[in-house]
Design an enzyme around this catalytic site. Sequence first.
Site, PDB file in Angstrom:
ATOM      1  N   CYS A  31       0.864  -1.188   0.000  1.00 14.12           N
ATOM      2  CA  CYS A  31       0.000   0.000   0.000  1.00 14.12           C
ATOM      3  C   CYS A  31       0.894   1.229   0.000  1.00 14.12           C
ATOM      4  CB  CYS A  31      -0.934   0.010   1.202  1.00 14.12           C
ATOM      5  SG  CYS A  31      -2.038   1.447   1.226  1.00 14.12           S
ATOM      6  N   ASN A  40       0.187   4.590  -0.238  1.00 15.02           N
ATOM      7  CA  ASN A  40      -0.187   5.697   0.636  1.00 15.02           C
ATOM      8  C   ASN A  40       0.104   5.381   2.098  1.00 15.02           C
ATOM      9  OD1 ASN A  40      -1.134   7.483  -1.367  1.00 15.02           O
ATOM     10  ND2 ASN A  40      -3.123   6.479  -1.421  1.00 15.02           N
ATOM     11  N   HIS A  88      -2.098  -5.006 -10.435  1.00 17.73           N
ATOM     12  CA  HIS A  88      -2.904  -3.916 -11.002  1.00 17.73           C
ATOM     13  C   HIS A  88      -3.181  -4.163 -12.467  1.00 17.73           C
ATOM     14  CE1 HIS A  88      -2.696  -0.874  -7.706  1.00 17.73           C
ATOM     15  NE2 HIS A  88      -1.642  -1.603  -7.381  1.00 17.73           N
ATOM     16  N   GLU A 129     -10.156  -0.198  -5.724  1.00 17.50           N
ATOM     17  CA  GLU A 129      -9.120  -0.906  -4.983  1.00 17.50           C
ATOM     18  C   GLU A 129      -9.628  -2.256  -4.492  1.00 17.50           C
ATOM     19  OE1 GLU A 129      -5.768   0.076  -1.567  1.00 17.50           O
ATOM     20  OE2 GLU A 129      -7.162   1.637  -2.224  1.00 17.50           O
ATOM     21  N   CYS A 178      -4.857   6.050  -4.447  1.00 18.14           N
ATOM     22  CA  CYS A 178      -4.201   4.753  -4.288  1.00 18.14           C
ATOM     23  C   CYS A 178      -2.749   4.921  -4.704  1.00 18.14           C
ATOM     24  CB  CYS A 178      -4.893   3.682  -5.122  1.00 18.14           C
ATOM     25  SG  CYS A 178      -4.102   2.057  -5.024  1.00 18.14           S
ATOM     26  N   THR A 203      -0.121   2.692  -4.779  1.00 13.60           N
ATOM     27  CA  THR A 203       0.398   1.695  -5.711  1.00 13.60           C
ATOM     28  C   THR A 203      -0.328   1.780  -7.048  1.00 13.60           C
ATOM     29  OG1 THR A 203      -1.083  -0.027  -4.827  1.00 13.60           O
ATOM     30  CG2 THR A 203       1.150   0.103  -3.895  1.00 13.60           C
ATOM     31  N   GLY A 204      -1.592   2.206  -7.035  1.00 12.61           N
ATOM     32  CA  GLY A 204      -2.307   2.414  -8.285  1.00 12.61           C
ATOM     33  C   GLY A 204      -1.673   3.519  -9.111  1.00 12.61           C
TER      34      GLY A 204
END
Length: 269
Positions: A75, A77, A151, A200, A209, A211-212
């Site tokens: 994650c 963030n 993703h 997510e 997000c 990692t997004g």
Amino acid sequence: MATPFVKMHGLGNDFVVFDARAHALPAMGDGLAARLADRHTGIGCDQLIVIEAAQNDGDARMRIYNADGGEVEACGNASRCVAQLLGPSKVETAGGVIEMNPAGDGATVILPAPRFDWDAIPLAYAMDTRDMPVGWDGLEAPSAVNVGNPHVVFFVDDLEAVPLKTIGPQIETDPLFPDRVNVNVAQIIGPDRIRLQVWERGVGLTRACGTGACATAIAAMRRGHVGRTATVEMAGGTLTIAWREDGAIAMTGPATTAFRGEVDLNAFA
């Protein structure tokens, strides 16, 4: 006995953070994380974070539980938030060791190099992950990338026209993705700028997000849409993503402490 926690957020993506190095905790995977994450009957968060003693060569270990109670690998963030608590450090996660460097009201987090092989995403069967020959209700030819977690990224001309709240859960749980997947829909708005919405995995629509943003920027760089550094705009704010020459990903953005509190975990058992 009351257990202390810190409520934090990165661009509105919010977390309840426990430090298990100082206070032993019960098993979060037995439904406790989901009950604590409930916004009506618990503390409320997108993810619950547990900081533990390192198992290998890191300074600490970070475990991440989505709002549905499932443990996940990474994650972004949350990593910036944990950086504010730990200071400069190398932290072990299920997705690999990440380097955290707090600065001011935020942090830069260095993630391992992205993976593109179909079985590293993972996908159910082999295919090109740069231009996947698949689609769902008008969303076509995505890219897939693993940045510590899986993703899939769609590039569209009109971000607002995509009913991500409806189609997101369909894609997340499609049999093509045996570990489920985070669903990113992005619009290129400049040579170094991307707008992004994320469904997510295990959480739903989120304001941001980390990692997004990393996965989307890497997918855009891989296709030649942007250069090696890009700004990713989300509902909660912006992150700067750089794909370094050594292959690692540098993510820079804010991290905020909302409040500190205590909770009786026995009440949620």
